[in-house]
Scaffold this active site. Structure first.
Site, PDB file in Angstrom:
ATOM      1  N   ASN A 163       0.822  -1.175  -0.118  1.00 29.34           N
ATOM      2  CA  ASN A 163      -0.194   0.044   0.164  1.00 29.34           C
ATOM      3  C   ASN A 163       0.727   1.262  -0.131  1.00 29.34           C
ATOM      4  O   ASN A 163       0.550   2.252  -0.682  1.00 29.34           O
ATOM      5  CB  ASN A 163      -1.053   0.126   1.295  1.00 29.34           C
ATOM      6  CG  ASN A 163      -0.479  -0.054   2.581  1.00 29.34           C
ATOM      7  OD1 ASN A 163       0.917  -0.671   2.747  1.00 29.34           O
ATOM      8  ND2 ASN A 163      -1.097   0.021   3.581  1.00 29.34           N
ATOM      9  N   GLU A 260       4.043  -4.655  12.241  1.00 31.11           N
ATOM     10  CA  GLU A 260       2.893  -3.499  12.090  1.00 31.11           C
ATOM     11  C   GLU A 260       2.019  -4.150  11.401  1.00 31.11           C
ATOM     12  O   GLU A 260       2.002  -4.356  10.082  1.00 31.11           O
ATOM     13  CB  GLU A 260       3.705  -2.575  11.229  1.00 31.11           C
ATOM     14  CG  GLU A 260       2.953  -1.265  11.634  1.00 31.11           C
ATOM     15  CD  GLU A 260       1.619  -1.046  10.615  1.00 31.11           C
ATOM     16  OE1 GLU A 260       0.737  -1.371  10.923  1.00 31.11           O
ATOM     17  OE2 GLU A 260       2.063  -0.802   9.310  1.00 31.11           O
ATOM     18  N   GLU A 474       7.472   2.128  14.674  1.00 33.21           N
ATOM     19  CA  GLU A 474       8.479   2.429  13.647  1.00 33.21           C
ATOM     20  C   GLU A 474       8.266   4.100  13.749  1.00 33.21           C
ATOM     21  O   GLU A 474       7.282   4.715  14.484  1.00 33.21           O
ATOM     22  CB  GLU A 474       7.838   2.183  12.615  1.00 33.21           C
ATOM     23  CG  GLU A 474       8.157   0.667  12.221  1.00 33.21           C
ATOM     24  CD  GLU A 474       7.720   0.155  10.754  1.00 33.21           C
ATOM     25  OE1 GLU A 474       6.752   0.245  10.329  1.00 33.21           O
ATOM     26  OE2 GLU A 474       8.545  -0.836  10.333  1.00 33.21           O
TER      27      GLU A 474
END
Length: 500
Positions: A163, A260, A474
């Protein structure tokens, strides 16, 4: 960089290999098991992508390890200087890189340019962090002392999602490199193109050959990377089921992981909100990148008193979203990543209707007027009303432009409903009541909470999930913890006091 000659839809030709190690592009050993890579806006096949096997993965990891030995000896200031040069080169080519991202991902050029700008900022930010890495001095009894050293881990593996292809490659590589590590990166096989552009930029900026390598492939290649004995850490972005597998594989070598993963984030809109902003926030929470964003606020809870006004306004604005050619400035929604993804999202809408949800707009395949886009993976953005918490569309991550709206009455009730999920990536609240805003933020079980806005993520703040949405962070200074290890050095200044 060969790819960057003003890429446009229907014309980008990929003749060169997309693997990169030892400072150069590398042809895959065998063309067997090659998978097609598509251009989402047209449905055209861009290239066939053969996966890297054990031998290639081993070469890439060894090349990274050799580079790590050189790079980790540089000072943070020296590493930072190289990263700043990489950011400068990327900024210079921003529009060209963004066009390649559009060709391979389907999102609008407007969004892609914003993404590449964020990637540039990410490299700059971590270039600035590199010289600040430091340990601590600790005084001990009898004039003795200890100090800590913050040291790199070694070869880190990054596994990205489709994405945000370039942004994710930077979010993993920039902090890893700033901390003195090397990285072998595996992009998603659905969006494999821009990672190799990043590799070429790092090389041009002056990193040692092998410091950032790209291996292409799917699950099997990912598995080889996770199991490789010379890999110290794996950072993965993707789905919960795959994240569990990555964690399991890393456990075999007791490797560190950052995960994630997915989300089904709640956006809570109280009746005292600024309605215009809440509507805009709900659109930003659901329709960026065709709704294919892990932290999207797809469960929209609206206080009952303002539900009719909210729905009227949000539907009006959703119907006005220009879907079509992602290269045009006026387009606000491009194509979904693949035909199966489009079918899956449309399937979720049908399932929602069966379960009693009402489609207020969209949720259908969309065919743009331009004949070259006839085979593209487009759909009209969808708003679902009459949803319940037990519906599939409210419980499961759809990963497409579908907003589910539900009424609520009290703060206590909506918090309980918002937290009743195995996910915990993001959340949002719209209210003018400052005490309520912070109270709700405190009580939402999620790694991020947006107050009076949504999806305003930045490289300078930590990002990561609670619960099954992931492990680790992150971005921001917090990420340093996840790309370094702490060594304690204890210094005796006197004689050894021995019991023997």
């Amino acid at each position: 960089i060969s790819l960057l000659h003003n890429a446009s839809l229907g014309s980008l030709e990929l003749k060169e290999p997309l693997n990169f190690w030892c400072g150069a592009r590398v042809q895959a050993r065998s063309a067997g098991n090659a998978e097609p890579v598509y251009e989402p806006a047209t449905g055209r096949v861009l290239c066939d992508l053969p996966p890297c096997g054990a031998e290639e993965v081993d070469q890439a990891v060894r090349s990274a390890h050799a580079a790590y030995l050189k790079w980790s000896r540089l000072s943070g200031m020296e590493r930072g200087r190289v990263l700043l040069e990489a950011a400068r080169i990327m900024r210079e080519r921003l529009v060209d890189i963004a066009k390649v991202e559009v060709v391979n991902n389907g999102k609008t050029l407007t969004e892609a340019k914003g993404n590449i700008h964020m990637a540039v900022q990410g490299i700059e930010y971590f270039a600035g962090i590199a010289p600040t890495l430091a340990g601590q001095h600790i005084q001990m009894p009898g004039g003795c002392f200890a100090y800590t050293r913050r040291e790199p881990l070694g070869v880190c593996v990054g596994i990205g999602a489709w994405n945000f292809p370039l942004v994710l490659a930077v979010m993993k590589s920039a902090p890893a490199l700033a901390c003195g590590n090397a990285m072998v990166y595996k992009p998603s096989p659905m969006a494999p193109i821009t990672a190799v552009i990043l590799a070429e930029i790092y090389k041009e900026a002056g990193v040692p050959d092998g410091l950032f390598n790209v291996v292409q492939g799917g699950a099997e290649t990912g598995s080889l990377l996770c199991h490789h004995p010379m890999v110290a850490k794996v950072s993965f972005t993707g789905s919960v089921p795959t994240g569990k597998k990555v964690m399991e594989m890393a456990a075999k070598g007791v490797k560190q992981v950052t995960l994630e993963l997915g989300g089904k984030s709640p956006l809570i809109i109280f009746k005292d909100c600024e309605l215009e902003n809440a509507v805009k926030g709900a659109l930003m929470a659901n329709f960026l990148t065709q709704g294919q964003v892990c932290c999207n606020g797809t469960r929209v809870y609206v206080q009952r008193d303002i539900l009719p006004q909210f729905l009227e306004e949000v539907v009006k604005r959703t119907k006005a979203i220009a879907v079509g050619d992602p290269m045009l400035d006026g387009t606000r929604m491009g194509a979904l990543i693949s035909r199966p993804q489009l079918d899956k999202v449309l399937g979720f809408v049908k399932e929602a209707q069966k379960q009693g949800a009402r489609v207020l707009c969209g949720g259908e395949p969309f065919v743009p007027s331009d004949p070259k886009l006839k085979g593209g993976y487009f759909m009209s953005p969808c708003v679902l009303d009459n949803c319940r918490d037990d519906m599939t569309c409210v419980k499961e991550e759809i990963f497409g432009p579908v907003m589910s709206v539900m009424p609520f009455d009290t703060e206590e009730e909506v918090l309980q409903r918002a937290n009743n999920t195995t996910f915990g990536l993001a959340s949002g609240v719209f209210t003018r009541d400052v005490a309520r805003a912070h109270r709700v933020a405190e009580n939402l079980q999620a790694g991020t909470c947006f107050i009076n806005n949504y999806n305003t993520n930045s490289v300078v703040v930590p990002f990561g999930g609670y619960k099954m949405s992931g492990i680790g962070k992150e971005n921001g200074q917090a990420v340093i913890e996840y790309y370094t290890q702490l060594k304690t050095v204890v210094v005796e200044m006197g004689d050894v006091q021995s019991l023997f």
